[in-house]
Design a protein around this motif. Structure first.
Motif, mmCIF file in Angstrom:
data_model
loop_
_atom_site.group_PDB
_atom_site.id
_atom_site.type_symbol
_atom_site.label_atom_id
_atom_site.label_comp_id
_atom_site.label_asym_id
_atom_site.label_seq_id
_atom_site.Cartn_x
_atom_site.Cartn_y
_atom_site.Cartn_z
ATOM 1 N N GLU A 1 110.927 41.316 106.929
ATOM 2 C CA GLU A 1 109.407 41.087 106.927
ATOM 3 C C GLU A 1 109.080 39.649 106.571
ATOM 4 O O GLU A 1 108.139 39.487 107.423
ATOM 5 N N ALA A 2 109.103 39.189 105.901
ATOM 6 C CA ALA A 2 108.889 37.490 105.890
ATOM 7 C C ALA A 2 109.115 36.759 106.952
ATOM 8 O O ALA A 2 108.182 35.879 106.582
ATOM 9 N N VAL A 3 110.801 36.747 107.552
ATOM 10 C CA VAL A 3 110.384 35.990 108.599
ATOM 11 C C VAL A 3 109.686 36.284 109.928
ATOM 12 O O VAL A 3 109.363 35.675 110.590
ATOM 13 N N TYR A 4 109.207 37.850 110.009
ATOM 14 C CA TYR A 4 108.167 38.393 110.667
ATOM 15 C C TYR A 4 106.611 38.017 110.899
ATOM 16 O O TYR A 4 105.753 37.495 112.037
ATOM 17 N N SER A 5 106.026 38.224 110.018
ATOM 18 C CA SER A 5 105.131 37.299 109.104
ATOM 19 C C SER A 5 105.020 35.517 108.889
ATOM 20 O O SER A 5 103.906 35.947 109.017
ATOM 21 N N GLY A 6 105.497 35.326 109.328
ATOM 22 C CA GLY A 6 105.579 33.635 109.064
ATOM 23 C C GLY A 6 105.543 33.234 107.788
ATOM 24 O O GLY A 6 105.929 31.643 107.629
ATOM 25 N N VAL A 7 106.364 34.445 106.956
ATOM 26 C CA VAL A 7 106.632 33.416 105.319
ATOM 27 C C VAL A 7 107.473 32.545 105.314
ATOM 28 O O VAL A 7 107.663 31.698 104.746
ATOM 29 N N ILE A 8 108.466 33.198 106.063
ATOM 30 C CA ILE A 8 109.921 32.329 105.668
ATOM 31 C C ILE A 8 110.599 32.018 107.408
ATOM 32 O O ILE A 8 110.449 32.529 108.041
ATOM 33 N N SER A 9 111.045 30.535 107.197
ATOM 34 C CA SER A 9 110.495 30.109 108.778
ATOM 35 C C SER A 9 111.753 29.823 109.332
ATOM 36 O O SER A 9 112.589 30.616 109.270
ATOM 37 N N GLU A 10 111.648 30.919 110.695
ATOM 38 C CA GLU A 10 112.898 31.403 112.090
ATOM 39 C C GLU A 10 113.485 30.343 111.724
ATOM 40 O O GLU A 10 114.705 30.891 111.534
#
Length: 319
Positions: free
Chosen positions: A290-299
């Motif tokens: 969820e954090a990846v999809y929301s941009g909180v964690i960089s891809e």
């Protein structure tokens, strides 16, 4: 003779240069191990590293020969897995910081190489700083390079953009290093020795060109060495110049634990629907996804975590 306390400057083939400072003078002793205890009781490729504190017994008062009797307990150590020796290798000990050196090009920018080193440092609880050397190159304006540096900065890692060739950023770096013991770590060819020469020109360390065929660095530093650097008239630091490596392999970190050592993932562990059983790859309710999809964690960092996890599982490491 009575024992003396000293610091290991360098060593090879179980012969170590140990510096002793008694307050009046500094003397470097060439030391062997008094017994095989240090060698046989350790799981490491090398029993001692630059930065280690040891007790020594001089052979006599007129000689620079001595024997190492004891290793004084380390504050910390930085280690990598030595593939050829099939055991962990000590790179440096008792550090204030690890300085990870990278470049935008010449050799190619390898962010996953840095991510491995960051994970190893997090595992060993040593603060990391990143130096982007050769920022005089046009490639330093590459969006991928600049974006990854920004990602590391947003995670709380200090990043210096410097050029040992032009002097860009060197004064700021000197201010940061003052009073510290740090290890310069990085792949071959990133310019660790050139940086040290820029910090203190009195050393004149040998530097090397890139391999014309492969565009990779050639090894110019063959063993780790602790150097005392005169940053200015009143400012000094100590730097352990480590040999360049083409492959940095993690030691002591299980694939299932790697996320503990990625700063952005650590706080979310255990909050997924499947708790600590979540693989963070395809599960519903995975907080990391969820954090990846929301941009909180960089891809890019998430992809790096996945690929390093697979490397640990398979034992096949990219260069």
């Amino acid at each position: 003779m009575s024992q003396l306390k000293g610091v290991v400057l360098s060593g090879t083939n179980n012969v170590f240069d140990v510096e002793v400072n008694d307050g009046n003078q500094t003397k470097v002793y060439s030391c062997s191990l008094k017994s095989k205890r240090l060698k046989s009781d350790t799981k490491f490729y090398n029993p001692l590293a630059p930065g280690d504190f040891v007790n020594i017994e001089p052979v006599d008062s007129n000689s620079n020969q001595a024997q190492i009797t004891d290793l004084i307990e380390r504050k910390n150590s930085f280690v990598r897995w030595n593939v050829k020796g099939r055991c962990p290798q000590l790179l440096a000990a008792n550090l204030d910081n690890i300085i990870l050196v990278t470049t935008p090009d010449q050799p190619d920018f390898r962010p996953r190489f840095i991510d491995r080193e960051l994970a190893q440092a997090e595992y060993q609880n040593i603060e990391c700083v990143i130096i982007a050397n050769k920022c005089d190159l046009e490639e330093s304006e590459n969006p991928d390079f600049m974006e990854r540096l920004t990602v590391w900065e947003e995670l709380g890692y200090k990043v210096f953009r410097v050029s040992s060739k032009t002097g860009l950023g060197i004064d700021e770096l000197k201010t940061y290093l003052n009073g510290k013991l740090c290890a310069f770590v990085g792949q071959s060819g990133v310019g660790k020795s050139s940086l040290i020469n820029a910090l203190d020109s009195s050393y004149g360390l040998r530097t090397g060109d890139l391999s014309a065929k492969y565009g990779k660095g050639c090894h110019t530093t063959t063993k780790g060495t602790l150097l005392h650097i005169q940053l200015s008239e009143k400012e000094t630091c100590s730097i352990i110049d480590t040999p360049g490596v083409r492959r940095f392999v993690l030691h002591g970190i299980d694939a299932s634990d790697l996320a503990l050592y990625f700063r952005e993932m650590h706080p979310l562990l255990g909050q997924c629907t499947f708790g600590m059983s979540c693989t963070h790859t395809n599960e519903r309710g995975c907080k990391i996804l969820e954090a990846v999809y929301s941009g909180v964690i960089s891809e890019e960092r998430y992809d790096s975590w996945k690929r390093i996890t697979e490397e640990i599982k398979t034992g096949r490491w990219d260069d």
